[in-house]
Design a protein around this motif. Structure first.
Motif, short mmCIF file in Angstrom:
data_model
loop_
_atom_site.label_atom_id
_atom_site.label_comp_id
_atom_site.label_asym_id
_atom_site.label_seq_id
_atom_site.Cartn_x
_atom_site.Cartn_y
_atom_site.Cartn_z
N LEU A 46 42.68 -38.95 69.86
CA LEU A 46 44.13 -38.72 69.74
C LEU A 46 44.75 -39.96 68.84
N SER A 47 44.01 -41.15 68.93
CA SER A 47 44.58 -42.30 67.90
C SER A 47 44.51 -42.08 66.62
N ILE A 48 43.43 -41.41 66.16
CA ILE A 48 43.02 -41.10 64.76
C ILE A 48 44.00 -40.02 64.30
N SER A 49 44.21 -39.10 65.00
CA SER A 49 45.29 -38.07 64.75
C SER A 49 46.56 -38.36 64.68
N ARG A 50 46.84 -39.48 65.51
CA ARG A 50 48.46 -40.14 65.22
C ARG A 50 48.28 -40.85 64.10
N GLU A 51 47.47 -41.47 63.65
CA GLU A 51 47.21 -42.37 62.24
C GLU A 51 47.46 -41.36 61.12
N GLN A 52 46.74 -40.18 61.39
CA GLN A 52 46.65 -39.31 60.17
C GLN A 52 48.13 -38.54 60.07
N GLU A 53 48.73 -38.43 61.06
CA GLU A 53 50.15 -37.74 61.18
C GLU A 53 50.95 -38.86 60.40
N ALA A 54 50.89 -40.09 60.73
CA ALA A 54 51.73 -41.02 60.20
C ALA A 54 51.39 -41.24 58.50
N ALA A 55 50.08 -41.16 58.27
CA ALA A 55 49.73 -41.28 56.80
C ALA A 55 50.40 -40.04 56.18
N ALA A 56 50.22 -38.81 56.50
CA ALA A 56 50.89 -37.72 56.03
C ALA A 56 52.29 -38.00 56.01
N ASP A 57 53.00 -38.49 57.05
CA ASP A 57 54.34 -38.62 56.76
C ASP A 57 54.70 -39.50 55.46
N ARG A 58 53.97 -40.81 55.64
CA ARG A 58 54.19 -41.57 54.51
C ARG A 58 54.13 -41.05 53.09
N TRP A 59 53.08 -40.39 52.84
CA TRP A 59 52.58 -39.67 51.65
C TRP A 59 53.66 -38.81 51.20
N ALA A 60 54.18 -37.82 52.03
CA ALA A 60 55.33 -36.93 51.95
C ALA A 60 56.64 -37.62 51.56
N ILE A 61 56.95 -38.72 52.35
CA ILE A 61 58.33 -39.55 51.81
C ILE A 61 58.02 -40.37 50.47
N ARG A 62 56.73 -40.73 50.16
CA ARG A 62 56.58 -41.34 48.87
C ARG A 62 56.77 -40.35 47.79
#
Length: 129
Positions: free
Chosen positions: A35-51
């Motif tokens: 679950l922790s890795i999944s949350r990290e990947q979701e946050a990374a995808a959010d940052r990538w999209a925003i960038r």
């Protein structure tokens, strides 16, 4: 473009880029994810999209706040909710995304847009439970 159209455009752009980020960042190839890795990947995808939104001027991330408020409502309200979820806490996602967008705007020298992004985030928080 009227305000509603801008919000729909930004919301759909964010969602599309977020999902594209999972492909680009190799998240779909991950095997056993905690679950922790999944949350990290979701946050990374959010940052990538925003960038990508900021760097390409596709849409203003702050215009996607109505959709992000919806994610907040779906994402639970407590840290206990977050611990059981594959996604970060909704409010954390919204705040982190908008703070990151403001940081990127500042790096580009657009301090006014950075301030507007943070102001929009604070206004959106007023309507949250």
């Amino acid at each position: 473009m009227n305000a509603y159209a801008a919000q729909m455009n930004a919301s759909l752009t964010f969602l599309y880029l977020h999902e594209l980020a999972h492909h680009t960042l190799g998240h779909l190839e991950s095997g056993n994810r905690t679950l922790s890795i999944s949350r990290e990947q979701e946050a990374a995808a959010d940052r990538w999209a925003i960038r990508i939104m900021v760097e390409s001027d596709l849409a203003a991330p702050a215009a996607a706040l109505p959709m992000m408020r919806f994610l907040v409502l779906l994402g639970g309200e407590t840290l206990e909710d977050e611990r059981r979820s594959t996604h970060p806490l909704g409010m954390r996602r919204m705040r982190d995304s908008m703070r990151y967008a403001a940081e990127l705007h500042r790096r580009r020298g657009d301090h006014e847009l950075a301030d507007e992004t943070l102001d929009a985030m604070e206004a959106a928080e007023e309507f949250m439970p």
